[in-house]
Motif scaffolding. Structure first.
Motif, PDB file in Angstrom:
ATOM      1  N   GLY A  23       0.730  -1.203   0.056  1.00  0.00           N
ATOM      2  CA  GLY A  23      -0.082   0.039   0.147  1.00  0.00           C
ATOM      3  C   GLY A  23       0.582   1.424   0.003  1.00  0.00           C
ATOM      4  N   LYS A  24       2.001   1.255  -0.606  1.00  0.00           N
ATOM      5  CA  LYS A  24       2.797   2.644  -0.985  1.00  0.00           C
ATOM      6  C   LYS A  24       2.324   3.114  -2.231  1.00  0.00           C
ATOM      7  CE  LYS A  24       7.111   4.697  -0.809  1.00  0.00           C
ATOM      8  NZ  LYS A  24       7.052   5.317  -2.201  1.00  0.00           N
ATOM      9  N   GLY A  25       1.479   4.124  -2.154  1.00  0.00           N
ATOM     10  CA  GLY A  25       1.179   4.773  -3.551  1.00  0.00           C
ATOM     11  C   GLY A  25       1.699   6.244  -3.552  1.00  0.00           C
ATOM     12  N   SER A  26       2.631   6.571  -3.013  1.00  0.00           N
ATOM     13  CA  SER A  26       3.341   7.874  -2.896  1.00  0.00           C
ATOM     14  C   SER A  26       4.562   7.893  -3.973  1.00  0.00           C
ATOM     15  CB  SER A  26       3.398   8.645  -1.870  1.00  0.00           C
ATOM     16  OG  SER A  26       4.356   7.792  -0.971  1.00  0.00           O
ATOM     17  N   VAL A  27       4.935   8.939  -4.689  1.00  0.00           N
ATOM     18  CA  VAL A  27       6.088   8.991  -5.349  1.00  0.00           C
ATOM     19  C   VAL A  27       7.080  10.070  -4.663  1.00  0.00           C
ATOM     20  CG1 VAL A  27       7.101   9.557  -7.595  1.00  0.00           C
ATOM     21  CG2 VAL A  27       4.731   8.715  -7.338  1.00  0.00           C
ATOM     22  N   GLN A  28       8.364   9.794  -4.457  1.00  0.00           N
ATOM     23  CA  GLN A  28       9.174  10.618  -4.001  1.00  0.00           C
ATOM     24  C   GLN A  28      10.237  10.974  -4.925  1.00  0.00           C
ATOM     25  OE1 GLN A  28       8.214   7.826  -2.029  1.00  0.00           O
ATOM     26  NE2 GLN A  28       7.213   9.184  -1.147  1.00  0.00           N
ATOM     27  N   THR A  29      10.420  12.462  -4.805  1.00  0.00           N
ATOM     28  CA  THR A  29      11.336  13.182  -5.841  1.00  0.00           C
ATOM     29  C   THR A  29      12.608  13.348  -4.871  1.00  0.00           C
ATOM     30  OG1 THR A  29       9.727  14.189  -7.036  1.00  0.00           O
ATOM     31  CG2 THR A  29      11.914  15.177  -7.339  1.00  0.00           C
TER      32      THR A  29
ATOM     33  N   ARG B  29      -7.388   4.257  -9.275  1.00  0.00           N
ATOM     34  CA  ARG B  29      -7.464   3.808  -7.920  1.00  0.00           C
ATOM     35  C   ARG B  29      -6.086   4.298  -7.378  1.00  0.00           C
ATOM     36  NH1 ARG B  29      -7.468  -2.388  -7.958  1.00  0.00           N
ATOM     37  NH2 ARG B  29      -6.200  -1.893  -9.729  1.00  0.00           N
ATOM     38  N   SER B  30      -6.126   4.852  -6.093  1.00  0.00           N
ATOM     39  CA  SER B  30      -5.179   5.292  -5.367  1.00  0.00           C
ATOM     40  C   SER B  30      -4.737   4.263  -4.570  1.00  0.00           C
ATOM     41  CB  SER B  30      -5.244   6.461  -4.689  1.00  0.00           C
ATOM     42  OG  SER B  30      -4.160   6.701  -3.571  1.00  0.00           O
ATOM     43  N   ILE B  31      -3.445   3.486  -4.563  1.00  0.00           N
ATOM     44  CA  ILE B  31      -3.131   2.547  -3.675  1.00  0.00           C
ATOM     45  C   ILE B  31      -2.501   2.740  -2.401  1.00  0.00           C
ATOM     46  CG2 ILE B  31      -1.543   0.462  -3.506  1.00  0.00           C
ATOM     47  CD1 ILE B  31      -1.436   0.974  -6.991  1.00  0.00           C
ATOM     48  N   GLN B  32      -2.513   4.241  -2.019  1.00  0.00           N
ATOM     49  CA  GLN B  32      -1.869   4.496  -0.909  1.00  0.00           C
ATOM     50  C   GLN B  32      -2.643   4.041   0.446  1.00  0.00           C
ATOM     51  OE1 GLN B  32       1.085   5.980  -0.278  1.00  0.00           O
ATOM     52  NE2 GLN B  32       0.607   6.415   2.079  1.00  0.00           N
ATOM     53  N   ALA B  33      -2.058   3.421   1.402  1.00  0.00           N
ATOM     54  CA  ALA B  33      -2.396   2.848   2.551  1.00  0.00           C
ATOM     55  C   ALA B  33      -3.706   1.825   2.342  1.00  0.00           C
ATOM     56  CB  ALA B  33      -2.972   4.020   3.277  1.00  0.00           C
ATOM     57  N   GLN B  34      -3.653   1.448   1.233  1.00  0.00           N
ATOM     58  CA  GLN B  34      -4.721   0.402   0.884  1.00  0.00           C
ATOM     59  C   GLN B  34      -4.180  -0.686   0.155  1.00  0.00           C
ATOM     60  OE1 GLN B  34      -8.364   2.150  -1.361  1.00  0.00           O
ATOM     61  NE2 GLN B  34      -9.136   3.133   0.504  1.00  0.00           N
ATOM     62  N   GLY B  35      -3.153  -0.627  -0.879  1.00  0.00           N
ATOM     63  CA  GLY B  35      -2.840  -1.661  -1.425  1.00  0.00           C
ATOM     64  C   GLY B  35      -3.577  -2.269  -2.570  1.00  0.00           C
TER      65      GLY B  35
END
Length: 439
Positions: A330-336, A359-365
């Protein structure tokens, strides 16, 4: 990098400069102001808070039990600024920045585990194949409660990971708790971790396995070679492919896009949304499907994170593959990564990514289409059944087939699916799809 380096969060997606993998190594340091201009350019500086900051700094310098220089205080203040944003944002000193660049090339030092923080404890996100951690039996979900006898609770991620680092060949003892059980010790030696991101083999005639351990710069190219090798080894078109992303902590976003592109002919793969202009990107297929559209199963589990979830989500939304296993991390964030002066950098979360269906996967997977939990396979003998071919004077096969008396079959070569329940289920599903599609 998280492979027992001094960074503080998940998966190799943190090594990404959006749209240009590894470009952060060569780009000049961007100005700090433009990234937040849209929201903060007109806001006045919080003078009262700045006065408080200066006063705190003066009080520490004057009253702390030991002398502390300005440089140390300011560096710690910067680290504090980043650490309270989210688990994946961090300030990278020269050593951390160098390790981050090194890790995406596929070779680095450490134990070979991805770690994160949960409720004040250090948690194993996933062990990396063929590393000291995986060979020692460390599993995704294990909690590291002690390092060389010292408790980890209350320590920052940086402090804990610093203690796990050390000279190559030097031994370290981790105390682990698994599934709420009794703590146990694992002793292993630090090593140079050389990760081969793609492995492949024929499970049996017509059915191939491609395992991706993490997404590196050349992973897309390696998957292309793996598909060609499977076709060559099989001698004809495959009947099915299993893409194994279990315990894959992620990696370079562009590599994930390239992998999906090898399996679809058209359509959206992933898109990102953020506050700054260059954080909003869309990636679509180029039409170079190299899989010949054969049936496909993607295996995921709780150790599948970040770029792994991009791949699984895209293939699921495009109806290209059946996703099997258990819900992903559930990691749906992008780091720069934003380079600064003096070989330092900021790693900050700048966007969320979304699957083709939004679909956002953040914290849900990613939730699998078919849930198959990990289980042990116990093979039982079929029994000493007496067959027609064992009877004296039995009739021969009218079609000219050879007799098959009991005990005539030789011992089969051991294969990965023999003791991997999830892999065995994926193979069975592919065989069923092949039968019903007339392949």
């Amino acid at each position: 990098m998280l492979h027992l380096s001094r960074l503080t969060s998940l998966a190799l997606t943190i090594a990404l400069v959006i749209g240009a993998p590894l470009a952060f190594a060569a780009q000049p340091a961007p100005a700090v102001a433009p990234a937040g201009t849209a929201a903060t350019s007109k806001a006045p500086l919080p003078l009262e808070e700045l006065r408080t900051f200066a006063e705190v700094m003066d009080r520490i310098k004057a009253a702390y039990v030991e002398p502390v220089d300005d440089k140390t205080l300011l560096e710690n203040a910067i680290k504090g600024m980043l650490s309270n944003l989210d688990p994946h944002s961090a300030y990278l000193g020269p050593e951390d920045f160098a390790e981050l660049q090194e890790s995406t090339s596929g070779e680095f030092g450490g134990l070979g585990i991805e770690v994160g923080a949960e409720d004040g404890f250090i948690k194993v996100v996933s062990p990396i194949d063929d590393t000291p951690a995986s060979k020692a039996g460390i599993q995704a979900g294990d909690f590291i409660v002690k390092i060389n006898g010292a408790p980890t609770r209350g320590q920052t991620m940086t402090e804990a990971v610093d203690k796990m680092r050390g000279k190559i060949g030097q031994k370290i003892t981790l105390t682990l708790v698994r599934d709420g059980g009794t703590p146990f010790d694992v002793t292993l030696a630090r090593a140079v971790i050389q990760v081969k991101s793609v492995k492949t083999q024929l499970l049996e005639s017509g059915y191939g396995l491609i395992r991706i351990t993490q997404f590196q710069v050349k992973t897309g190219e390696e998957v292309s070679k793996a598909l060609a090798k499977l076709r060559k080894d099989n001698g004809k078109k495959l009947n099915g492919i299993i893409l194994d992303l279990r315990n894959n902590p992620g990696g370079v976003l562009q590599a994930a896009v390239e992998v999906v592109d090898h399996f679809i002919t058209k359509g959206l793969i992933v898109y990102t949304k953020g506050r700054i202009a260059n954080s909003e990107l869309r990636f679509s297929a180029t039409g170079k499907d190299e899989s010949e559209a054969v049936p496909m199963v993607v295996l995921i589990n709780g150790g599948s994170a970040s770029a792994s979830e991009i791949v699984a989500g895209a293939l699921q939304d495009q109806k290209r593959a059946v996703v099997m296993g258990t819900t992903s991390f559930g990691k749906g964030s992008v780091q720069t990564v934003l380079p600064l002066n003096n070989d330092r950098a900021l790693k900050i979360t700048t966007a969320l990514y979304f699957t083709p269906n939004g679909r956002s996967i953040q914290a849900q997977g990613i939730v699998p289409d078919i849930e198959v939990r990990k289980a042990k396979i116990t093979n039982e003998a079929d029994g000493d059944y007496f067959k027609e071919a064992d009877l004296q004077g039995h009739l021969g096969n009218g079609n000219g087939g050879a007799d098959k008396p009991s005990g005539s079959g030789g011992k089969a070569k051991a294969m990965p699916q023999d003791d991997d329940y999830q892999l065995a289920q994926a193979l069975s599903l592919l065989k069923g799809l092949s039968i019903t599609s007339g392949r």
